[in-house]
Write a protein that holds these residues in place. Structure first.
Motif, short mmCIF file in Angstrom:
data_model
loop_
_atom_site.label_atom_id
_atom_site.label_comp_id
_atom_site.label_asym_id
_atom_site.label_seq_id
_atom_site.Cartn_x
_atom_site.Cartn_y
_atom_site.Cartn_z
N VAL A 144 0.84 -1.20 0.00
CA VAL A 144 0.00 0.00 0.00
C VAL A 144 0.88 1.25 0.00
CG1 VAL A 144 -1.65 1.36 1.36
CG2 VAL A 144 -1.99 -1.11 1.09
N SER A 145 1.92 1.24 0.82
CA SER A 145 2.81 2.39 0.91
C SER A 145 3.52 2.65 -0.42
CB SER A 145 3.83 2.17 2.03
OG SER A 145 3.18 2.02 3.28
N ALA A 146 3.92 1.56 -1.10
CA ALA A 146 4.56 1.71 -2.40
C ALA A 146 3.59 2.28 -3.42
CB ALA A 146 5.10 0.37 -2.87
N LEU A 147 2.34 1.80 -3.42
CA LEU A 147 1.34 2.33 -4.34
C LEU A 147 1.07 3.80 -4.09
CD1 LEU A 147 -1.27 -0.60 -4.41
CD2 LEU A 147 0.42 -0.04 -6.17
N ASN A 148 1.14 4.21 -2.82
CA ASN A 148 0.91 5.60 -2.46
C ASN A 148 2.18 6.44 -2.59
OD1 ASN A 148 -1.87 5.63 -1.85
ND2 ASN A 148 -1.49 4.73 0.18
N ALA A 149 3.28 5.83 -3.04
CA ALA A 149 4.56 6.52 -3.22
C ALA A 149 5.06 7.17 -1.93
CB ALA A 149 4.46 7.55 -4.34
N CYS A 150 4.78 6.52 -0.80
CA CYS A 150 5.28 7.00 0.49
C CYS A 150 6.60 6.29 0.77
CB CYS A 150 4.26 6.72 1.60
SG CYS A 150 4.83 7.25 3.23
N GLN A 151 7.70 6.93 0.47
CA GLN A 151 9.01 6.31 0.60
C GLN A 151 9.35 5.96 2.04
OE1 GLN A 151 12.01 8.65 -1.38
NE2 GLN A 151 10.80 8.85 -3.25
N PHE A 152 8.95 6.81 2.96
CA PHE A 152 9.25 6.58 4.38
C PHE A 152 8.64 5.25 4.84
CE2 PHE A 152 9.07 6.96 8.91
CZ PHE A 152 10.09 7.83 9.28
N CYS A 153 7.34 5.07 4.58
CA CYS A 153 6.66 3.85 5.02
C CYS A 153 7.06 2.64 4.18
CB CYS A 153 5.15 4.04 4.98
SG CYS A 153 4.51 5.17 6.22
N THR A 154 7.26 2.83 2.89
CA THR A 154 7.65 1.70 2.05
C THR A 154 8.95 1.09 2.53
OG1 THR A 154 6.57 2.69 0.11
CG2 THR A 154 8.17 0.95 -0.30
N GLY A 155 9.92 1.92 2.83
CA GLY A 155 11.21 1.41 3.27
C GLY A 155 11.13 0.65 4.58
N ALA A 156 10.48 1.25 5.57
CA ALA A 156 10.42 0.63 6.89
C ALA A 156 9.61 -0.66 6.87
CB ALA A 156 9.84 1.61 7.90
N HIS A 157 8.50 -0.66 6.16
CA HIS A 157 7.62 -1.83 6.21
C HIS A 157 8.05 -2.92 5.24
CE1 HIS A 157 5.11 -0.20 9.30
NE2 HIS A 157 5.29 0.97 8.71
N THR A 158 8.76 -2.56 4.19
CA THR A 158 9.41 -3.60 3.38
C THR A 158 10.46 -4.30 4.23
OG1 THR A 158 9.04 -2.44 1.29
CG2 THR A 158 10.84 -4.04 1.34
N ALA A 159 11.24 -3.53 4.98
CA ALA A 159 12.26 -4.12 5.85
C ALA A 159 11.63 -5.00 6.92
CB ALA A 159 13.10 -3.02 6.50
N ALA A 160 10.48 -4.58 7.45
CA ALA A 160 9.78 -5.40 8.46
C ALA A 160 9.30 -6.70 7.83
CB ALA A 160 8.61 -4.63 9.06
N ALA A 161 8.75 -6.62 6.62
CA ALA A 161 8.28 -7.83 5.93
C ALA A 161 9.44 -8.78 5.65
CB ALA A 161 7.58 -7.44 4.63
N VAL A 162 10.57 -8.23 5.23
CA VAL A 162 11.76 -9.05 4.97
C VAL A 162 12.24 -9.70 6.26
CG1 VAL A 162 14.20 -8.96 4.28
CG2 VAL A 162 12.46 -7.79 2.90
N ALA A 163 12.24 -8.94 7.35
CA ALA A 163 12.66 -9.49 8.64
C ALA A 163 11.76 -10.64 9.08
CB ALA A 163 12.67 -8.40 9.70
N LEU A 164 10.51 -10.62 8.61
CA LEU A 164 9.55 -11.68 8.94
C LEU A 164 9.55 -12.82 7.91
CD1 LEU A 164 6.63 -9.41 10.17
CD2 LEU A 164 7.94 -11.01 11.58
N GLY A 165 10.42 -12.72 6.91
CA GLY A 165 10.59 -13.84 5.99
C GLY A 165 10.18 -13.62 4.55
N VAL A 166 9.79 -12.40 4.17
CA VAL A 166 9.41 -12.10 2.79
C VAL A 166 10.67 -11.87 1.95
CG1 VAL A 166 8.23 -10.42 1.30
CG2 VAL A 166 7.19 -11.12 3.45
N ARG A 167 10.67 -12.36 0.73
CA ARG A 167 11.79 -12.11 -0.18
C ARG A 167 11.91 -10.61 -0.49
NH1 ARG A 167 11.37 -16.09 -5.31
NH2 ARG A 167 12.30 -14.20 -6.19
#
Length: 200
Positions: free
Chosen positions: A53-76
């Motif tokens: 959602v953050s990526a679709l909304n072009a919110c770089q701040f949230c995209t970066g942090a929550h992509t990192a959280a997803a990766v930490a939880l096991g997402v490629r």
């Protein structure tokens, strides 16, 4: 630079919360429930929706942090970019693809949602509670994206991995709750409603 003059140049969401801890504590508690509470969707899947959602909304701040959280939880690491490019070709469980089609449409053209959008998710094997939770994660991060961009928070990619790891391990209440509780106690002691505190 942040749009509010009282915020430091390196302000993050915790610093915004600290401006008015009693106001933001219910949001932190709600975030914990939506992203980490009991759900047919795993925390990893919910963080992936948050990042998408953050990526679709072009919110770089949230995209970066929550992509990192997803990766930490096991997402490629490549999944978010792949989803943005083409949901159908993204490297993920086929059962999730109708969910992300639903999320994309709800984020970009919410007034165009129709029964067929929900039916596709339900037809993939998700129940109505799961779909409702998908809607909540999507709605929450459209809110967060605007909260962040409306305050003018500046992304710092160098901190994304650290922030994502903390979100993955501590959750939302664990990451922000202790600081807000401390500030509320201090504010009550000094007769203040809000207060400024440390950045987290």
């Amino acid at each position: 630079m942040p749009l509010l003059p009282s915020l430091p140049a390196d302000a993050n969401i915790g610093r915004v919360y600290a401006e008015d801890p009693a106001f933001y504590m219910p949001l932190v508690e709600f975030s914990e429930n939506v992203l980490r509470g009991p759900s047919p969707l795993s925390p990893r899947e919910r963080e992936l929706i948050a990042a998408y959602v953050s990526a679709l909304n072009a919110c770089q701040f949230c995209t970066g942090a929550h992509t990192a959280a997803a990766v930490a939880l096991g997402v490629r690491e490549d999944v978010i970019d792949a989803l943005v490019a083409n949901v159908d070709e993204a490297p993920m469980d086929e059962k999730l693809k109708p969910v992300f089609h639903f999320v994309r449409k709800l984020t970009l053209t919410p007034s165009r949602m129709v029964q067929a959008d929900a039916d596709a998710v339900l037809g993939a094997g998700w129940n109505e509670q799961a779909l409702s939770h998908v809607v909540n994660v999507c709605a929450l991060f459209s809110y967060f994206n605007r909260l962040v961009d409306g305050h003018g928070l500046v992304p710092d990619p160098a901190l994304d991995t650290e922030r994502g790891a903390k979100l993955a391990s501590l959750g939302y209440l664990g990451m922000h709750g202790p600081m807000l509780e401390k500030l509320m106690v201090e504010g009550a002691r000094h007769g203040r409603h809000g207060g400024k505190g440390e950045s987290v």
